[in-house]
Enzyme design. Structure first.
Site, PDB file in Angstrom:
ATOM      1  CG  MET A   1      -1.941  -1.160   1.148  1.00  0.00           C
ATOM      2  SD  MET A   1      -3.475  -0.852   2.038  1.00  0.00           S
ATOM      3  CE  MET A   1      -2.883  -0.643   3.695  1.00  0.00           C
ATOM      4  N   GLY A   2       2.160   1.092  -0.345  1.00  0.00           N
ATOM      5  CA  GLY A   2       3.057   2.244  -0.365  1.00  0.00           C
ATOM      6  C   GLY A   2       3.533   2.602   1.032  1.00  0.00           C
TER       7      GLY A   2
ATOM      8  CD  GLU B   1      16.172  -0.611   4.157  1.00  0.00           C
ATOM      9  OE1 GLU B   1      16.496  -1.758   3.816  1.00  0.00           O
ATOM     10  OE2 GLU B   1      16.485   0.414   3.523  1.00  0.00           O
TER      11      GLU B   1
ATOM     12  CG  HIS C   1       7.091  -2.242   1.965  1.00  0.00           C
ATOM     13  ND1 HIS C   1       7.015  -1.142   2.794  1.00  0.00           N
ATOM     14  CD2 HIS C   1       5.869  -2.819   1.985  1.00  0.00           C
ATOM     15  CE1 HIS C   1       5.797  -1.063   3.290  1.00  0.00           C
ATOM     16  NE2 HIS C   1       5.083  -2.050   2.826  1.00  0.00           N
TER      17      HIS C   1
ATOM     18  N   GLY D   1       4.828 -10.513   4.088  1.00  0.00           N
ATOM     19  CA  GLY D   1       5.634 -10.444   5.309  1.00  0.00           C
ATOM     20  C   GLY D   1       4.955 -11.164   6.467  1.00  0.00           C
TER      21      GLY D   1
ATOM     22  CE  LYS E   1       4.094  -4.757  10.050  1.00  0.00           C
ATOM     23  NZ  LYS E   1       2.650  -4.502  10.317  1.00  0.00           N
TER      24      LYS E   1
ATOM     25  CG  LEU F   1      11.464  -1.685   9.734  1.00  0.00           C
ATOM     26  CD1 LEU F   1      12.312  -1.392   8.496  1.00  0.00           C
ATOM     27  CD2 LEU F   1      11.703  -0.609  10.788  1.00  0.00           C
TER      28      LEU F   1
ATOM     29  NE  ARG G   1      -2.540   1.649   9.786  1.00  0.00           N
ATOM     30  CZ  ARG G   1      -3.048   0.647   9.044  1.00  0.00           C
ATOM     31  NH1 ARG G   1      -2.468  -0.532   9.050  1.00  0.00           N
ATOM     32  NH2 ARG G   1      -4.131   0.829   8.314  1.00  0.00           N
TER      33      ARG G   1
HETATM   34  O1  PAF Z   1      -0.256  -5.761   3.733  1.00  0.00           O
HETATM   35  C1  PAF Z   1      -0.618  -4.837   2.991  1.00  0.00           C
HETATM   36  O2  PAF Z   1       0.104  -3.867   2.766  1.00  0.00           O
HETATM   37  C2  PAF Z   1      -2.015  -4.890   2.366  1.00  0.00           C
HETATM   38  O3  PAF Z   1      -2.921  -5.524   3.197  1.00  0.00           O
HETATM   39  C3  PAF Z   1      -2.003  -5.528   0.962  1.00  0.00           C
HETATM   40  C4  PAF Z   1      -1.529  -6.963   1.025  1.00  0.00           C
HETATM   41  C5  PAF Z   1      -1.110  -4.733   0.033  1.00  0.00           C
HETATM   42  C6  PAF Z   1      -3.426  -5.527   0.397  1.00  0.00           C
HETATM   43  O4  PAF Z   1      -3.925  -4.244   0.266  1.00  0.00           O
END
Ligand code: PAF
Length: 278
Positions: free
Chosen positions: A26-27, A31, A33, A143, A145, A180, A183
């Site tokens: 979701m942007g 690190e 990601h 991940g 987490k 990480l 949020r």
């Molecule tokens: O974990 C996330 O960032 C979101 O739940 C995902 C998997 C991108 C779905 O919107």
């Protein structure tokens, strides 16, 4: 790296690829990601990352409007990491008509996160299935987490016979142990220091359980009291079987400690795998 925003251009671009590894996000990238991207790069020559803040997984009371939207910075990080394609659609690309067809997840979605965020996994699984259909990856990386999310994706892939492999990646942590998360940027300086307590209490459960303490109820009660004694509002903290996420009992060996708690206005979740020996 190509940045593609519409579905038909993405499909045309990916047609020539024989193996695609996919990292949905979701942007608000960090690190953690990037470690998912690195794992994806071990799996396929073409790595696609999506950036889409999925309104379907936010309750009206949650932080959809406030959620970090940092597309330019995110793309710089992904480019540096060697991602091949970024898919960054708009809401109207993904939800071009009202989304009446929704994925009803397995009962695994009703506990833990699902208890506190009732429609969350319906929204998550629906967008993940849509993204899988659009990108058509052979591999998707998630991940640990978000442990329950990862297990639900696995289960959806299995039950819906989706032709892809789900890979679970270890959580990336700050030096003080805080997992990480996009949020984390909501935390004040003071809260940021306090936030590492969540990892510390999970680590204490792990240490005790792995050294033979089988009183899981007590361990979790102590952890909860530690958090609430420091201004946290705990949604849940517990020990679970890794696969089913059923509460752990005597004789269970492969466990995971799962927690969600609020510090000020920020809700943090974390998980820690635990291996109990006979
Ligand atoms: O974990 C996330 O960032 C979101 O739940 C995902 C998997 C991108 C779905 O919107």
């Amino acid at each position: 790296m190509e940045i593609i925003t519409d579905i038909s251009t993405l499909r045309a671009r990916l047609q020539c690829e024989s193996e695609i590894a996919f990292v949905p996000t979701m942007g608000g990238l960090h690190e953690g990601h990037l470690s998912l991207v690195q794992r994806a790069q071990q799996e396929a020559d073409c790595v696609v990352a999506s950036i889409f803040v999925n309104r379907l997984q936010f309750a009206p009371t949650e932080d959809f409007a406030q959620y970090p939207r940092t597309l330019e910075d995110d793309c710089k990080l992904l480019q540096k990491q060697g991602v091949n394609v970024v898919f960054a659609p708009d809401d109207k690309d993904i939800y071009s008509v009202q989304q009446d067809f929704l994925i009803e997840p397995s009962p695994l979605a009703n506990t833990l996160e699902g208890e506190f965020r009732p429609d969350f996994f319906r929204g998550v699984m629906t967008v993940i299935l849509k993204l899988f259909n659009i990108v058509q990856p052979q591999v998707a990386v998630f991940g640990k987490k978000d442990y329950q999310q990862m297990q639900l994706v696995r289960e959806m892939v299995r039950q819906m016979n989706l032709p892809l492999k789900v890979i679970a990646c270890e959580t990336t942590r700050a030096p003080d142990g805080l997992a990480l998360s996009s949020r984390n940027r909501y935390l004040s300086n003071e809260e940021r220091i306090e936030a590492a307590r969540l990892f510390r209490v999970l680590s204490e459960i792990k240490r005790a359980a792995e050294s033979g303490n089988g009183d899981f109820r007590r361990l979790c009660k102590d952890a909860r009291e530690n958090l609430t004694g420091h201004q946290w509002q705990v949604d849940y903290i517990g020990l679970h079987q890794r696969d089913t996420l059923a509460p752990a009992g005597v004789g269970d060996l492969d466990l995971v400690a799962l927690a969600a708690a609020r510090l000020g206005k920020t809700r943090l979740i974390d998980s820690l795998e635990i291996s109990v020996k006979h």
